[in-house]
Write a protein that holds these residues in place. Structure first.
Motif, PDB file in Angstrom:
ATOM      1  N   GLN A  28       0.843  -1.194   0.000  1.00 14.19           N
ATOM      2  CA  GLN A  28       0.000   0.000   0.000  1.00 14.19           C
ATOM      3  C   GLN A  28       0.875   1.239   0.000  1.00 14.19           C
ATOM      4  OE1 GLN A  28      -2.467   0.545   3.468  1.00 14.19           O
ATOM      5  NE2 GLN A  28      -3.965   1.774   2.362  1.00 14.19           N
ATOM      6  N   ILE A  29       0.427   2.263  -0.718  1.00 10.42           N
ATOM      7  CA  ILE A  29       1.112   3.560  -0.734  1.00 10.42           C
ATOM      8  C   ILE A  29       0.144   4.579  -0.157  1.00 10.42           C
ATOM      9  CG2 ILE A  29       2.312   5.278  -2.149  1.00 10.42           C
ATOM     10  CD1 ILE A  29       2.704   3.045  -4.242  1.00 10.42           C
ATOM     11  N   LYS A  30       0.317   4.911   1.106  1.00 11.42           N
ATOM     12  CA  LYS A  30      -0.605   5.817   1.790  1.00 11.42           C
ATOM     13  C   LYS A  30      -0.594   7.200   1.133  1.00 11.42           C
ATOM     14  CE  LYS A  30      -0.314   3.609   6.327  1.00 11.42           C
ATOM     15  NZ  LYS A  30       0.078   3.778   7.748  1.00 11.42           N
ATOM     16  N   GLY A  31      -1.777   7.703   0.870  1.00 13.16           N
ATOM     17  CA  GLY A  31      -1.911   9.038   0.304  1.00 13.16           C
ATOM     18  C   GLY A  31      -1.948   9.071  -1.210  1.00 13.16           C
ATOM     19  N   LEU A  32      -1.678   7.939  -1.854  1.00 13.44           N
ATOM     20  CA  LEU A  32      -1.682   7.911  -3.318  1.00 13.44           C
ATOM     21  C   LEU A  32      -3.104   7.734  -3.842  1.00 13.44           C
ATOM     22  CD1 LEU A  32      -0.105   7.880  -5.993  1.00 13.44           C
ATOM     23  CD2 LEU A  32       0.065   5.389  -5.755  1.00 13.44           C
ATOM     24  N   LYS A  33      -3.515   8.659  -4.687  1.00  8.96           N
ATOM     25  CA  LYS A  33      -4.844   8.582  -5.311  1.00  8.96           C
ATOM     26  C   LYS A  33      -4.743   8.239  -6.790  1.00  8.96           C
ATOM     27  CE  LYS A  33      -6.918   9.766  -1.506  1.00  8.96           C
ATOM     28  NZ  LYS A  33      -7.669   8.749  -0.744  1.00  8.96           N
ATOM     29  N   ASP A  85       9.949   8.320  -8.281  1.00  9.27           N
ATOM     30  CA  ASP A  85      10.628   7.738  -7.128  1.00  9.27           C
ATOM     31  C   ASP A  85      10.804   6.256  -7.352  1.00  9.27           C
ATOM     32  OD1 ASP A  85      10.833  10.095  -5.621  1.00  9.27           O
ATOM     33  OD2 ASP A  85       8.737   9.915  -4.998  1.00  9.27           O
ATOM     34  N   ARG A  86      11.797   5.660  -6.666  1.00 11.78           N
ATOM     35  CA  ARG A  86      11.979   4.226  -6.786  1.00 11.78           C
ATOM     36  C   ARG A  86      12.450   3.628  -5.468  1.00 11.78           C
ATOM     37  NH1 ARG A  86      17.425   2.909 -10.362  1.00 11.78           N
ATOM     38  NH2 ARG A  86      18.952   3.373  -8.748  1.00 11.78           N
ATOM     39  N   ILE A  87      12.109   2.349  -5.278  1.00 10.02           N
ATOM     40  CA  ILE A  87      12.518   1.581  -4.114  1.00 10.02           C
ATOM     41  C   ILE A  87      13.276   0.363  -4.613  1.00 10.02           C
ATOM     42  CG2 ILE A  87      11.723   0.188  -2.162  1.00 10.02           C
ATOM     43  CD1 ILE A  87       9.222   2.026  -2.107  1.00 10.02           C
ATOM     44  N   THR A 100       4.490   1.918   2.032  1.00  3.75           N
ATOM     45  CA  THR A 100       5.170   3.204   2.102  1.00  3.75           C
ATOM     46  C   THR A 100       4.156   4.334   1.990  1.00  3.75           C
ATOM     47  OG1 THR A 100       6.996   4.506   1.186  1.00  3.75           O
ATOM     48  CG2 THR A 100       5.647   3.265  -0.393  1.00  3.75           C
ATOM     49  N   SER A 101       4.641   5.552   1.767  1.00  3.10           N
ATOM     50  CA  SER A 101       3.745   6.701   1.655  1.00  3.10           C
ATOM     51  C   SER A 101       4.033   7.463   0.370  1.00  3.10           C
ATOM     52  CB  SER A 101       3.936   7.646   2.859  1.00  3.10           C
ATOM     53  OG  SER A 101       5.216   8.268   2.788  1.00  3.10           O
ATOM     54  N   LEU A 102       3.077   8.239  -0.060  1.00  2.00           N
ATOM     55  CA  LEU A 102       3.254   9.067  -1.250  1.00  2.00           C
ATOM     56  C   LEU A 102       4.287  10.164  -0.992  1.00  2.00           C
ATOM     57  CD1 LEU A 102       2.371  10.060  -4.080  1.00  2.00           C
ATOM     58  CD2 LEU A 102       0.555  11.360  -2.941  1.00  2.00           C
ATOM     59  N   LYS A 103       4.245  10.747   0.204  1.00  2.00           N
ATOM     60  CA  LYS A 103       5.108  11.882   0.526  1.00  2.00           C
ATOM     61  C   LYS A 103       6.573  11.497   0.527  1.00  2.00           C
ATOM     62  CE  LYS A 103       5.705  15.581   3.908  1.00  2.00           C
ATOM     63  NZ  LYS A 103       5.243  16.153   5.210  1.00  2.00           N
ATOM     64  N   ASN A 104       6.894  10.362   1.151  1.00  2.00           N
ATOM     65  CA  ASN A 104       8.290   9.908   1.232  1.00  2.00           C
ATOM     66  C   ASN A 104       8.372   8.478   0.706  1.00  2.00           C
ATOM     67  OD1 ASN A 104       9.374  12.309   2.668  1.00  2.00           O
ATOM     68  ND2 ASN A 104       8.049  11.587   4.308  1.00  2.00           N
ATOM     69  N   PHE A 105       8.155   8.344  -0.581  1.00  2.00           N
ATOM     70  CA  PHE A 105       8.003   7.026  -1.201  1.00  2.00           C
ATOM     71  C   PHE A 105       9.166   6.088  -0.894  1.00  2.00           C
ATOM     72  CE2 PHE A 105       8.465   4.184  -4.936  1.00  2.00           C
ATOM     73  CZ  PHE A 105       7.267   3.503  -4.823  1.00  2.00           C
TER      74      PHE A 105
END
Length: 232
Positions: A28-33, A85-87, A100-105
């Motif tokens: 899940q990526i919190k904040g991603l729409k 961004d990439r992980i 993770t989150s949208l702000k700090n992917f």
């Protein structure tokens, strides 16, 4: 009994019809729409997409890939802007979960999956200490340069060179201490590829049979063979 048999046959037909994957990456990526998530892997000098998903309201995702042996993959996020961004993570067959989150992917990423990933995180934790020390040295060198303090500048230069050697040796020792992990040849190929051939060869010879036969084990052998051939 007949109905149960028919249900079993129907289940087997459905199961056989479903595509099987070596690797599932979900999370899940919190904040991603809205945005597009890509699962990528290295192919020679380029990164190629092996799966992707367009997000439109639901921040949960699931991606798939075939995987012959443990390998480093990348989770990319294209947020419909110029920013990407990439992980990076070390994948093995089975399920890897990335939240993770949208702000700090990249920074907020929590990865649960392979044992190789845990080993890579252990290495990265130590490397972050070296990076922090190096940043402090760069700051001190800048201040010494502004003050025209040549003696301090030379001293800091020597400290920085010594630290770089320690970083190299740490990587070599880390690889040798993790000879049963595919992380060892990966680090040899990506972090210390320009080290002396005898160091690379020492790592290569220490690898377990399983690791030698992995993607990075084979690539390390090929890399060493090319160096030896060029030096003839």
């Amino acid at each position: 009994m007949k109905n149960a048999l028919l249900l079993f046959i129907a289940f087997m037909i459905i199961a056989c019809g479903e595509k099987q994957h070596d690797l599932t990456v979900k999370g899940q990526i919190k904040g991603l729409k809205k945005g597009t998530i890509y699962l990528k892997k290295a192919n020679d000098s380029a990164l190629i997409s092996v799966d992707s998903l367009t997000i439109n309201g639901d921040s949960e995702f699931e991606l798939h890939s075939n995987l012959e042996s443990p390998e480093v993959l990348f989770l990319y996020l294209d947020k419909n802007s110029s920013e990407k961004d990439r992980i990076r993570f070390f994948a093995d067959k089975g399920i890897t979960e990335i939240n993770t989150s949208l702000k700090n992917f990249a920074f907020d990423a929590e990865i649960n999956g392979s044992t190789q990933q845990k080993t890579l995180e252990e290495y990265e934790k130590m490397m972050s200490r070296f990076k922090d020390q190096n940043l402090n040295l760069i700051k001190e060198k800048f201040e010494a340069l502004k003050a025209n303090n040549k003696s301090k500048l030379d001293s800091l230069e020597n400290i920085q060179n010594s630290m770089q050697k320690r970083q190299y040796l740490f990587t070599v020792n880390f690889a040798l201490n993790h000879k049963d992990s595919e992380v060892a040849p990966y680090l040899a190929l990506t972090e210390i590829y320009n080290a002396k051939i005898n160091l690379l060869d020492t790592i290569n010879k220490s690898l377990s049979v399983k690791v030698k036969n992995s993607k990075y084990g084979k690539e390390l052998q090929e890399f060493i063979d090319k160096i030896n051939e060029s030096e003839k």
